[in-house]
Design an enzyme around this catalytic site. Structure first.
Site, PDB file in Angstrom:
ATOM      1  N   ASP A  93     -15.885 -30.727  62.447  1.00  0.00           N
ATOM      2  CA  ASP A  93     -14.839 -29.709  62.330  1.00  0.00           C
ATOM      3  C   ASP A  93     -15.450 -28.364  62.691  1.00  0.00           C
ATOM      4  OD1 ASP A  93     -13.278 -31.727  61.272  1.00  0.00           O
ATOM      5  OD2 ASP A  93     -12.738 -30.635  59.454  1.00  0.00           O
ATOM      6  N   HIS A 150     -20.849 -36.140  62.866  1.00  0.00           N
ATOM      7  CA  HIS A 150     -20.666 -37.538  63.229  1.00  0.00           C
ATOM      8  C   HIS A 150     -21.023 -37.781  64.697  1.00  0.00           C
ATOM      9  CE1 HIS A 150     -18.260 -38.819  59.562  1.00  0.00           C
ATOM     10  NE2 HIS A 150     -18.379 -37.505  59.405  1.00  0.00           N
ATOM     11  N   SER A 253     -23.694 -24.511  59.742  1.00  0.00           N
ATOM     12  CA  SER A 253     -24.193 -23.832  60.911  1.00  0.00           C
ATOM     13  C   SER A 253     -23.547 -24.359  62.170  1.00  0.00           C
ATOM     14  CB  SER A 253     -25.717 -23.954  60.983  1.00  0.00           C
ATOM     15  OG  SER A 253     -26.218 -23.233  62.077  1.00  0.00           O
TER      16      SER A 253
END
Length: 287
Positions: A93, A150, A253
């Site tokens: 995200d 991921h 980050s």
């Protein structure tokens, strides 16, 4: 006035004890003392507008510490993984910082700033050469985002490389004003072998990032002051499928994905500043 504030912010980045501050925040983030962790979590939710509606645990009081809250798992189905054997999945995200082709061995950071794959990948010339004229994508994770990273594509882990460095904040201001930002900050380089060639996934640390974890090695930062490489090809190779969790930030980050020349291309609808969600279509590998 705005420009002056930005200059002062950058100047402060150079003089504050970046690692000490980050380790102190890390201690607080690991604390299970109820009033510390509850206060920290609730104020963070309020300040950044965190939505726990998608989280596996929705009650902030049930998290054992701030790290557990920050790296919270999502409910099943909250992030469907893009279908298609040759479709890339977004690794996290966040917001696209930059993406596109490498200029020889250089990645675009922001207007007026490039940095080299050689530096980013820990000074390994042979590895950097594998990505010459390839493609890259940089995704920035804001504080309110889901902070697990991921796999964009199925691959078998070849090696990891821990690269010590600074801990500049990572945001629009520092990206535009700190040269070679991502090649200067502490980071973990994960190199995978895929059916279309190598794929590098780089997890970049930042100010008050208390650590980086992977599913195969646990917490891997902070480490020593030397570049540390680990070969994962023997005796039991680690293969992760597209969409599998790779790692997570203990405070957030940036993640950078690299593919070699001709191996992949990112979606034409993706531009700098575009909001993205983990698992959605991010591009495709080429036949």
């Amino acid at each position: 006035m705005h420009a002056l504030k930005e200059k002062l912010f950058i100047a402060l980045q150079h003089v504050v004890p970046q690692h000490l501050l980050s380790r102190l925040v890390g201690w607080v983030a690991r604390s299970e003392i109820p009033w510390i962790k509850t206060t920290f979590i609730n104020r963070f939710i309020q300040h950044f507008g965190v939505d726990l509606g998608e989280a596996e645990i929705e009650d902030p009081d049930r998290f054992e510490n701030f790290n557990a809250f920050f790296t919270r798992a999502l409910k099943d189905g909250a992030r469907p993984i893009a279908d298609g054997e040759r479709v890339l999945a977004c690794p996290a995200d966040g917001t696209v910082s930059q993406l596109g082709p490498l200029r020889g061995g250089d990645l675009f950071q922001a207007k007026g700033h490039h940095y080299s794959a050689f530096e980013l990948l820990g000074g390994d010339g042979a590895l950097a050469a594998e990505f010459q004229n390839g493609h890259f994508a940089t995704v920035y994770l804001s504080p309110k985002d889901y902070h697990r990273v991921h796999m964009p594509f199925t691959g078998t882990l070849r090696e990891t490389c821990y690269v010590p460095g600074r801990l500049f904040s990572v945001n629009q201001t520092t990206t535009e004003r700190v040269p070679r930002l991502f090649a200067r900050n502490e980071r973990l380089v994960c190199v995978f072998d895929t059916e279309v060639g190598p794929m590098a996934v780089v997890l970049v640390g930042a100010m008050i990032v208390a650590g980086i974890e992977t599913v195969f090695a646990g917490q891997v930062t902070p480490q020593s002051t030397t570049v540390t490489r680990v070969d994962y090809r023997n005796p039991a190779p680690v293969t992760l499928r597209k969409g599998d969790e790779l790692g997570r930030f203990l405070l957030g980050s940036t993640v950078i994905v690299l593919f070699p020349e001709g191996a992949a291309e990112f979606g034409s609808e993706l531009t700098a500043g575009a909001a993205v969600r983990m698992g959605e279509a991010f591009g495709s590998v080429r036949q």
